[in-house]
Scaffold this active site. Structure first.
Site, PDB file in Angstrom:
ATOM      1  N   SER A  85       0.848  -1.187   0.000  1.00 38.89           N
ATOM      2  CA  SER A  85       0.000   0.000   0.000  1.00 38.89           C
ATOM      3  C   SER A  85       0.884   1.236   0.000  1.00 38.89           C
ATOM      4  CB  SER A  85      -0.889  -0.015   1.244  1.00 38.89           C
ATOM      5  OG  SER A  85      -1.300   1.306   1.564  1.00 38.89           O
ATOM      6  N   LYS A 126       0.700  -3.280   4.842  1.00 40.27           N
ATOM      7  CA  LYS A 126      -0.189  -4.035   3.964  1.00 40.27           C
ATOM      8  C   LYS A 126       0.527  -4.981   3.009  1.00 40.27           C
ATOM      9  CE  LYS A 126      -4.064  -4.045   3.464  1.00 40.27           C
ATOM     10  NZ  LYS A 126      -5.171  -3.242   2.984  1.00 40.27           N
ATOM     11  N   GLU A 184      -7.233 -10.301  -7.264  1.00 41.39           N
ATOM     12  CA  GLU A 184      -8.369  -9.385  -7.410  1.00 41.39           C
ATOM     13  C   GLU A 184      -8.592  -8.999  -8.869  1.00 41.39           C
ATOM     14  OE1 GLU A 184      -6.535  -7.056  -3.933  1.00 41.39           O
ATOM     15  OE2 GLU A 184      -8.567  -6.281  -4.087  1.00 41.39           O
ATOM     16  N   LYS A 203     -14.684  -9.007 -34.079  1.00 43.65           N
ATOM     17  CA  LYS A 203     -13.250  -9.093 -33.798  1.00 43.65           C
ATOM     18  C   LYS A 203     -12.827  -8.424 -32.482  1.00 43.65           C
ATOM     19  CE  LYS A 203     -12.772  -8.305 -38.182  1.00 43.65           C
ATOM     20  NZ  LYS A 203     -14.070  -8.940 -38.583  1.00 43.65           N
TER      21      LYS A 203
HETATM   22  N1  ARG Z   1     -14.024  -5.544 -42.220  1.00 46.57           N
HETATM   23  C1  ARG Z   1     -15.104  -6.395 -42.600  1.00 46.57           C
HETATM   24  C2  ARG Z   1     -15.477  -7.299 -41.458  1.00 46.57           C
HETATM   25  O1  ARG Z   1     -14.741  -7.425 -40.553  1.00 46.57           O
HETATM   26  C3  ARG Z   1     -14.687  -7.248 -43.747  1.00 46.57           C
HETATM   27  C4  ARG Z   1     -15.809  -7.639 -44.637  1.00 46.57           C
HETATM   28  C5  ARG Z   1     -16.352  -6.457 -45.311  1.00 46.57           C
HETATM   29  N2  ARG Z   1     -17.379  -6.852 -46.247  1.00 46.57           N
HETATM   30  C6  ARG Z   1     -18.265  -5.992 -46.713  1.00 46.57           C
HETATM   31  N3  ARG Z   1     -19.131  -6.463 -47.524  1.00 46.57           N
HETATM   32  N4  ARG Z   1     -18.290  -4.736 -46.373  1.00 46.57           N
HETATM   33  O2  ARG Z   1     -16.531  -7.873 -41.442  1.00 46.57           O
END
Ligand code: ARG
Length: 476
Positions: free
Chosen positions: A274, A280, A287, A322
């Site tokens: 701490s 501490k 955590e 993604k």
């Molecule tokens: N960046 C797009 C994705 O992650 C790739 C595909 C894009 N396709 C399209 N028809 N705009 O999905």
């Protein structure tokens, strides 16, 4: 990429809004490998002249070499990594680069690169879980003779071996590894050759492309293949459960390090101090393992939410797959690794555990079990054992500290051997059922865990082999 239909470019602010290039550059390696396979197949099918196909493949290989060397400038006003790839290839080889996108769409392209990425990351996560399981099983084997209270409702319940308790987490993590491996089977499907939605109008050998990329199967329906992100949901869901298991365990470590429990001491290398209170020593890594689990849950919900309103086929919403998947897999892998490092610095305190195991009349069930063995119906035995506990509580002693007279005052069925039968050690050893906490039963678990680890190792070897297949494309 679509200049013909348009008189002016996309507004730069909207390009910034819609672009995924900041994040999806992580797919570049896989996108290049998939493109090499695609160009090779185009050449083999005679869709693209051999010479052009070879120029494309050679250009892609150089791009990959630069990427690996860290000399590739991954930048520009691109909508995503796929448009960057085509642009970068054009800069290197000129006109033939324009033939690479024959018989493919970014819709099947992104699905392919993403699946390769998820396969790779799944194997990495399974390998990390395997390492944690092995470390935990080793600590369990070392602590087989340490006894602590088992808790239900966070109250002392019945005494158990520390090894048994630790193995509970081993089995949770074992199921996690199983789930990831099972999800992997459905990630391991090649979508390339589906085009934008309808399939492709050229005789590309999709099975050959799958082979080149180390996919076990090809997708069966082009509409499904381009709009399917179930594989990401399944993988992130399995990963979320890893995070939850680690979080439960982390919470327990936090509790056990408290002065009130004192079951665990932390090595300095896994604890923090701490800035204000000099005395501490805090369990911050635990955590944060607990604190990051909800992020992974959030990623799972984001993926499910992204999909729920989408009719079949590709929609740009799918681009949100993604960030959620990357973050989930990164976080869970980091937490799994941190837990292994933390475990290494966890020192169990058997004296505290054993003292606690004797408190709270944790062997009261064994008093009842004793009577059952003398022919008393369990419900009655439970009642009489309860009265024994009452007597012990009134005198503030343990069950084995009561005199035989006290026992007999409750039931004439008690004999002198009851004192031994209600000891912590006898209670633990009596739970000799498969999956129980007797020494023999716990040893059987350790053997079973060893077998499971070997099965995971076999899978890791096989998946590593499959994942090396596309790497071969880089060398030629
Ligand atoms: N960046 C797009 C994705 O992650 C790739 C595909 C894009 N396709 C399209 N028809 N705009 O999905």
């Amino acid at each position: 990429m679509w200049g013909g239909r348009f008189a002016e470019p996309l507004d730069p602010d909207l390009l910034a809004f819609t672009s995924s290039f900041d994040g999806d550059r992580r797919l570049l390696r896989w996108d290049v490998l998939a493109s090499i396979a695609h160009a090779t197949a185009l050449g083999e099918a005679g869709v693209v002249a051999r010479g052009d196909a070879e120029a494309i493949v050679a250009g892609l290989r150089r791009l990959l070499a630069d990427l690996q060397a860290g000399t590739l400038a991954i930048q520009g006003d691109y909508e995503d990594v796929h448009s960057f790839l085509e642009g970068a290839l054009y800069e290197r080889i000129g006109v033939p680069a324009g033939r690479l996108h024959t018989a493919r769409s970014r819709n099947d392209q992104v699905a392919t690169a993403f699946r390769l990425f998820v396969k790779d990351q799944t194997a990495a996560l399974v390998s990390e879980i395997r390492a944690l399981i092995a470390a935990l099983a080793e600590r369990a084997a070392q602590s087989i003779d340490v006894i602590l209270p088992g808790f239900t409702h966070l109250q002392h319940a019945q005494p158990v071996r520390l090894a048994h308790h630790l193995l509970a987490y081993v089995w949770m993590l074992g199921r996690d590894a199983d789930r990831l491996i099972d999800a992997y089977r459905r990630v391991d499907v090649l979508p390339l050759g589906s085009g934008a939605i309808a399939g492709i109008a050229f005789p590309v050998d999709r099975k050959r492309v799958a082979e080149m990329l180390g996919f076990s199967r090809i997708s069966e329906n082009s509409i499904d293949a381009t709009g399917d992100r179930d594989f990401a949901v399944e993988t992130v869901s399995a990963a979320a459960l890893v995070a939850i298991h680690l979080s439960r365990w982390a919470e327990e470590i936090v509790l056990w390090t408290t002065d009130e429990f004192g079951f665990v001491a932390l090595a300095d290398r896994v604890a923090t101090g701490s800035s204000l209170m000099p005395q501490k020593k805090n369990p911050d890594p635990a955590e944060l393992i607990r604190g990051r689990a909800p992020r992974v849950m959030g990623n799972l919900v984001a993926l499910l939410g992204m999909l729920k309103g989408l009719p079949a086929g590709y929609h740009r919403d799918l681009q949100e797959d993604k960030p959620a998947t990357f973050d989930a897999l990164d976080t869970v892998r980091a937490c799994t690794r941190a837990m292994r490092m933390l475990l290494d610095g966890v020192q169990f305190v058997p004296k505290k555990m054993e003292a606690a195991a004797g408190r709270g009349w944790t062997t009261a069930t064994d008093v009842a079990d004793y009577l059952v063995r003398k022919g008393v119906p369990f419900r009655e035995a439970h009642e009489q054992a309860g009265r024994i506990v009452q007597r012990a509580a009134a005198k503030d002693v343990a069950l084995w500290e009561l005199s035989l007279n006290e026992y007999r005052a409750v039931s004439p069925k008690f004999d002198a051997d009851v004192i031994q039968a209600v000891s912590v050690e006898a209670a633990v050893e009596s739970k000799d059922s498969p999956g129980g906490t007797s020494r023999r039963a716990v040893q059987a678990q350790l053997t079973a865990v060893g077998e499971r680890i070997r099965a995971v190792d076999d899978w890791l070897t096989a998946s590593a082999r499959a994942l090396r297949v596309p790497e071969g494309l880089a060398a030629g």
